[in-house]
Design a protein around this motif. Sequence first.
Motif, PDB file in Angstrom:
ATOM      1  N   GLN A 140      -4.715  43.537 -42.252  1.00 30.71           N
ATOM      2  CA  GLN A 140      -3.672  43.158 -43.203  1.00 30.71           C
ATOM      3  C   GLN A 140      -3.519  44.223 -44.293  1.00 30.71           C
ATOM      4  O   GLN A 140      -4.371  45.087 -44.480  1.00 30.71           O
ATOM      5  CB  GLN A 140      -4.023  41.826 -43.861  1.00 30.71           C
ATOM      6  CG  GLN A 140      -4.192  40.664 -42.900  1.00 30.71           C
ATOM      7  CD  GLN A 140      -4.486  39.385 -43.656  1.00 30.71           C
ATOM      8  OE1 GLN A 140      -3.595  38.721 -44.176  1.00 30.71           O
ATOM      9  NE2 GLN A 140      -5.768  39.046 -43.733  1.00 30.71           N
ATOM     10  N   GLY A 179      -8.139  40.598 -39.574  1.00 29.74           N
ATOM     11  CA  GLY A 179      -8.232  42.033 -39.841  1.00 29.74           C
ATOM     12  C   GLY A 179      -6.831  42.634 -39.856  1.00 29.74           C
ATOM     13  O   GLY A 179      -5.843  41.978 -39.492  1.00 29.74           O
ATOM     14  N   MET A 221     -15.923  32.799 -39.238  1.00 28.43           N
ATOM     15  CA  MET A 221     -14.784  31.952 -39.639  1.00 28.43           C
ATOM     16  C   MET A 221     -14.835  30.624 -38.899  1.00 28.43           C
ATOM     17  O   MET A 221     -15.148  30.596 -37.705  1.00 28.43           O
ATOM     18  CB  MET A 221     -13.478  32.658 -39.281  1.00 28.43           C
ATOM     19  CG  MET A 221     -13.350  34.048 -39.872  1.00 28.43           C
ATOM     20  SD  MET A 221     -11.796  34.793 -39.365  1.00 28.43           S
ATOM     21  CE  MET A 221     -11.968  36.417 -40.112  1.00 28.43           C
ATOM     22  N   GLY A 248      -8.014  45.576 -45.858  1.00 29.45           N
ATOM     23  CA  GLY A 248      -6.996  46.612 -46.038  1.00 29.45           C
ATOM     24  C   GLY A 248      -7.526  47.924 -46.573  1.00 29.45           C
ATOM     25  O   GLY A 248      -6.751  48.750 -47.070  1.00 29.45           O
ATOM     26  N   HIS A 254     -20.783  44.632 -41.189  1.00 30.19           N
ATOM     27  CA  HIS A 254     -20.150  43.444 -41.771  1.00 30.19           C
ATOM     28  C   HIS A 254     -19.799  42.464 -40.643  1.00 30.19           C
ATOM     29  O   HIS A 254     -19.113  42.815 -39.682  1.00 30.19           O
ATOM     30  CB  HIS A 254     -18.900  43.876 -42.530  1.00 30.19           C
ATOM     31  CG  HIS A 254     -18.241  42.804 -43.328  1.00 30.19           C
ATOM     32  ND1 HIS A 254     -18.654  42.460 -44.597  1.00 30.19           N
ATOM     33  CD2 HIS A 254     -17.183  42.007 -43.045  1.00 30.19           C
ATOM     34  CE1 HIS A 254     -17.877  41.499 -45.064  1.00 30.19           C
ATOM     35  NE2 HIS A 254     -16.974  41.203 -44.141  1.00 30.19           N
ATOM     36  N   VAL A 296     -15.726  47.339 -47.236  1.00 27.37           N
ATOM     37  CA  VAL A 296     -15.695  46.842 -45.864  1.00 27.37           C
ATOM     38  C   VAL A 296     -14.460  47.460 -45.203  1.00 27.37           C
ATOM     39  O   VAL A 296     -13.412  47.546 -45.835  1.00 27.37           O
ATOM     40  CB  VAL A 296     -15.560  45.304 -45.851  1.00 27.37           C
ATOM     41  CG1 VAL A 296     -15.417  44.780 -44.422  1.00 27.37           C
ATOM     42  CG2 VAL A 296     -16.750  44.661 -46.544  1.00 27.37           C
ATOM     43  N   MET A 324     -16.943  32.641 -43.979  1.00 27.46           N
ATOM     44  CA  MET A 324     -15.668  32.021 -44.375  1.00 27.46           C
ATOM     45  C   MET A 324     -15.642  30.630 -43.767  1.00 27.46           C
ATOM     46  O   MET A 324     -14.870  30.341 -42.850  1.00 27.46           O
ATOM     47  CB  MET A 324     -14.501  32.897 -43.893  1.00 27.46           C
ATOM     48  CG  MET A 324     -14.331  34.152 -44.732  1.00 27.46           C
ATOM     49  SD  MET A 324     -13.401  35.432 -43.880  1.00 27.46           S
ATOM     50  CE  MET A 324     -14.746  36.180 -42.965  1.00 27.46           C
ATOM     51  N   ASP A 374     -13.179  43.869 -49.628  1.00 29.43           N
ATOM     52  CA  ASP A 374     -12.967  43.534 -48.223  1.00 29.43           C
ATOM     53  C   ASP A 374     -11.495  43.262 -47.935  1.00 29.43           C
ATOM     54  O   ASP A 374     -10.931  42.292 -48.441  1.00 29.43           O
ATOM     55  CB  ASP A 374     -13.818  42.294 -47.889  1.00 29.43           C
ATOM     56  CG  ASP A 374     -13.801  41.939 -46.417  1.00 29.43           C
ATOM     57  OD1 ASP A 374     -13.191  42.673 -45.618  1.00 29.43           O
ATOM     58  OD2 ASP A 374     -14.407  40.899 -46.076  1.00 29.43           O
ATOM     59  N   SER A 402     -13.098  43.986 -35.873  1.00 27.98           N
ATOM     60  CA  SER A 402     -12.127  44.873 -35.214  1.00 27.98           C
ATOM     61  C   SER A 402     -12.744  45.647 -34.051  1.00 27.98           C
ATOM     62  O   SER A 402     -12.104  46.541 -33.494  1.00 27.98           O
ATOM     63  CB  SER A 402     -11.548  45.863 -36.235  1.00 27.98           C
ATOM     64  OG  SER A 402     -10.847  45.171 -37.235  1.00 27.98           O
ATOM     65  N   ASN A 448     -10.242  47.517 -39.258  1.00 27.91           N
ATOM     66  CA  ASN A 448      -9.239  48.252 -38.497  1.00 27.91           C
ATOM     67  C   ASN A 448      -9.328  49.760 -38.682  1.00 27.91           C
ATOM     68  O   ASN A 448      -9.208  50.511 -37.720  1.00 27.91           O
ATOM     69  CB  ASN A 448      -7.832  47.791 -38.929  1.00 27.91           C
ATOM     70  CG  ASN A 448      -7.230  46.878 -37.890  1.00 27.91           C
ATOM     71  OD1 ASN A 448      -7.940  46.081 -37.276  1.00 27.91           O
ATOM     72  ND2 ASN A 448      -5.941  47.004 -37.682  1.00 27.91           N
TER      73      ASN A 448
END
Length: 217
Positions: A147, A145, A38, A178, A34, A196, A69, A176, A12, A199
């Motif tokens: 969510q 990010g 991806m 929200g 962190h 983690v 990921m 990790d 973010s 946002n």
Amino acid sequence: MKEKLISPSLLSADFSHLGRDVEIMNASGADYLHIDIMDGVFVPNISYGMPVLDSINKCASKPLDVHLMIVEPERYIDRFVELGADILTIHAEATHHLHRAVQMIKAKGVQAGVSINPATPVSVLEDIICDVDWVLIMSVNPGFGGQKFIENTYAKIARLREMIEKSGSKARIEIDGGVNGDNASKLFDAGADMLVAGNYVFRHENPSRAIEILKGL
Ligand code: DX5
Ligand code: ZN
């Protein structure tokens, strides 16, 4: 009192000022940085890769918490260790040979983490729990990010705590997705060791203050 660790997610950050945002984290109370890697296959998004991590490593004073990921993460363990990972976390769903992959990480002398997606039960960790340093419970579906936090996470933390205590494992619990100023203290109380936050930290007018708020300071 139990430590309350925070690992801000650079996903973010403002990528046009990445060095500046890493400096802000260096000066903050963050415990780790962190790094979300991806591959567009394991998750429906592509973030950043090795050259960017190399640059982050050169200017970060915080230890690096690298969250892979990607499918078949064992292919890249050596590279991510070379690039400065202090914790290297792989997904239980992303490899057929989780035990081997965890041993590969530990043989490199870095902390080994295993992550599970929201629909993956904690029970898949039963036979690996004594080998891992960290369990990363995804509290959103990985890939993006910003969510909404999945409330079932609290029940998963309780089940994982019980497994850790019964087995005598030294694994620590990381959450990790929200995470924000409203749920952080509840997550620590439920048994999380590290949170983690992407946002919440980087959209805050004062990211250092956001980290303090997450720690309950
Ligand atoms: C999501 C990533 C997270 C993400 C968290 O796939 O693993 O680390 O950056 O972002 P927030 O805190 O905004 O949910
Ligand atoms: Zn992550």
